[in-house]
Scaffold this motif. Sequence first.
Motif, PDB file in Angstrom:
ATOM      1  N   ALA A  69       6.584  -0.901  -9.169  1.00 16.74           N
ATOM      2  CA  ALA A  69       5.667  -1.215 -10.547  1.00 16.74           C
ATOM      3  C   ALA A  69       6.200  -2.204 -11.243  1.00 16.74           C
ATOM      4  N   ASP A  72       2.026  -4.690 -15.304  1.00 14.62           N
ATOM      5  CA  ASP A  72       0.767  -4.976 -15.047  1.00 14.62           C
ATOM      6  C   ASP A  72       0.452  -4.619 -13.735  1.00 14.62           C
ATOM      7  N   ARG A  73       1.107  -3.845 -12.693  1.00 18.68           N
ATOM      8  CA  ARG A  73       0.585  -3.725 -11.495  1.00 18.68           C
ATOM      9  C   ARG A  73       1.770  -2.430 -10.858  1.00 18.68           C
ATOM     10  N   LEU A  75       1.720  -0.861  -7.134  1.00 20.02           N
ATOM     11  CA  LEU A  75       1.270  -0.870  -5.763  1.00 20.02           C
ATOM     12  C   LEU A  75       2.048   0.184  -4.841  1.00 20.02           C
ATOM     13  N   GLU A  88      -3.291  -0.729  -4.693  1.00 20.70           N
ATOM     14  CA  GLU A  88      -3.000  -0.772  -6.106  1.00 20.70           C
ATOM     15  C   GLU A  88      -3.540   0.517  -6.763  1.00 20.70           C
ATOM     16  N   GLY A  90      -4.469   1.958 -10.680  1.00 20.39           N
ATOM     17  CA  GLY A  90      -4.874   1.633 -11.755  1.00 20.39           C
ATOM     18  C   GLY A  90      -4.374   2.358 -12.849  1.00 20.39           C
ATOM     19  N   LEU A  98      -6.046  -2.849  -0.797  1.00 19.43           N
ATOM     20  CA  LEU A  98      -5.880  -4.515  -1.175  1.00 19.43           C
ATOM     21  C   LEU A  98      -6.905  -5.158  -0.154  1.00 19.43           C
ATOM     22  N   LEU A 114       8.491  -5.425  -5.342  1.00 20.31           N
ATOM     23  CA  LEU A 114       7.703  -6.175  -6.111  1.00 20.31           C
ATOM     24  C   LEU A 114       8.681  -7.351  -6.849  1.00 20.31           C
ATOM     25  N   GLY A 125       5.407 -10.550  -9.426  1.00 24.18           N
ATOM     26  CA  GLY A 125       4.378  -9.864  -8.664  1.00 24.18           C
ATOM     27  C   GLY A 125       4.087 -10.127  -7.288  1.00 24.18           C
ATOM     28  N   LEU A 140      -1.360 -11.947  -3.214  1.00 27.78           N
ATOM     29  CA  LEU A 140      -2.553 -11.270  -3.778  1.00 27.78           C
ATOM     30  C   LEU A 140      -3.782 -12.066  -4.120  1.00 27.78           C
ATOM     31  N   ARG A 143      -5.633 -12.836  -0.684  1.00 29.47           N
ATOM     32  CA  ARG A 143      -4.938 -11.816  -0.174  1.00 29.47           C
ATOM     33  C   ARG A 143      -4.889 -11.926   1.362  1.00 29.47           C
ATOM     34  N   GLY A 260       0.886  -0.600 -17.738  1.00 30.49           N
ATOM     35  CA  GLY A 260      -0.548  -0.745 -18.397  1.00 30.49           C
ATOM     36  C   GLY A 260      -0.715  -0.261 -19.716  1.00 30.49           C
TER      37      GLY A 260
END
Length: 449
Positions: A69, A72-73, A75, A88, A90, A98, A114, A125, A140, A143, A260
């Motif tokens: 993590a 903003d991301r 996975l 991914e 949220g 993905l 990451l 990222g 990404l 992709r 987030g």
Amino acid sequence: MSQVRRVPTERVARGWVPAGLALLAVCGCSGPFSPQDPQVPAGKAVPTIRYQASPRLFVAALDVGALAALPDRLLATTVGEGVDKVVEIGSDGRVQGLGIQLPARPDEICLLALSPGKHDGFREGEPLVSIGAEIWRLQLEPRTATYFASLPGAGDTVAGLCFDTVGNFGFAPLVLASGGTVYRLDPAGALLRVGDVGAGGRGPSIATQASSPYAGQLLVAFPASGDVRAIAPTGHVSRITGWSGVAGAYAFPETPVPFGDTDAALFVAVRSGTTGRIYQFTTRDVANAPAGILLTSLHTSGSGLMTLPGGTPALAAWGRFMGPEVAATLVTRPAVTRVAIDVRPGAPDEIVWQSAVPIPVAVMSSASLAPSLIDAGSVTFAGAPAVISRKGTLATYSDLDGDGALDMVLSFRPEAMAVIPGPAVLTLEGTTLSGERVRGEALVQIVEP
């Protein structure tokens, strides 16, 4: 050649927990404080464990191989049929594939890292994923997946994958092989041997600067023996401590970073029956354990917290048993922290070209950064430095958006900005008082006078 000190396994048999936690860290998969545990005599009182964190369910049904993590991301790699290998997640816990095809079996455990963007050869990222002995580089946008490197040792598979976030290993990705060799991975795909930490390790991460005397070293967990070991860039290996079934060692940051718009700074995946779950822990949970190192576990002892007062390990119970803890990630602070900015708050986002009249630009507060931590003297906007305000200071503070937190307002002269008439995306850059970089962008209209 680096010199490696092997850790004798017989040391584990002599007991690797303080007396006060000997019962807590009993090896095996039976609950250490269950009345049915054969080590607790019938009729005896069951000790009360005071846990230091409160997990909250985040994803109810997802079998996870690895987590990673950034703010903003988030996975994850998955285990099982019917879902993409890399997904991914949220802020609301929704899982989305993905759509990247990888040559991995559905039941294969693929590890994941990451990039925080601290190494010039790996963009912020950018994900790295392991498949057996191979490492693949994902993009990404668009992709795609590209083969990147393979372990040189015959029969070795990737047992651990993480980025150096402190700099002792040059901010490079670090790869732990199942046979125990640790490698540094360069942007060309070359694996450079660091040393050998011993076979059977997993869950590696970098110890923070606060984790003295192991600051900047790679932490590795050994579930079979319960050992936690550290390997330095020189290849020197030290045994730090132990915890029943330890599956990973994760150093808490000095300032927790949320994911987030959540308050989650840590995610832990457990396996339960034929599926799994992901739990989240808050920034407060992490902040309550400064300079701590989380020890996840496969056993019902649950996770532990290791601190190093005076350099000597101390252990405590941290999280209750929710299932075998198969993966975990703290939210990693990237090399550049993104901030939201507002040009001319309350007015149109327009700048009069080459005007000598300063315009205000607000840096908005967020869960990840208080603007008061930014060095106002370091901030530029479109290349222009901040100028003294009418109050005689570079920065003023007020709550512009009504969220209860103070926002920073700086002023800049358009005549000093590197702009031309027309629409433009302008960048605000600076550093925090501790030297971390910040950046914000805004779309504005440059109008002629």
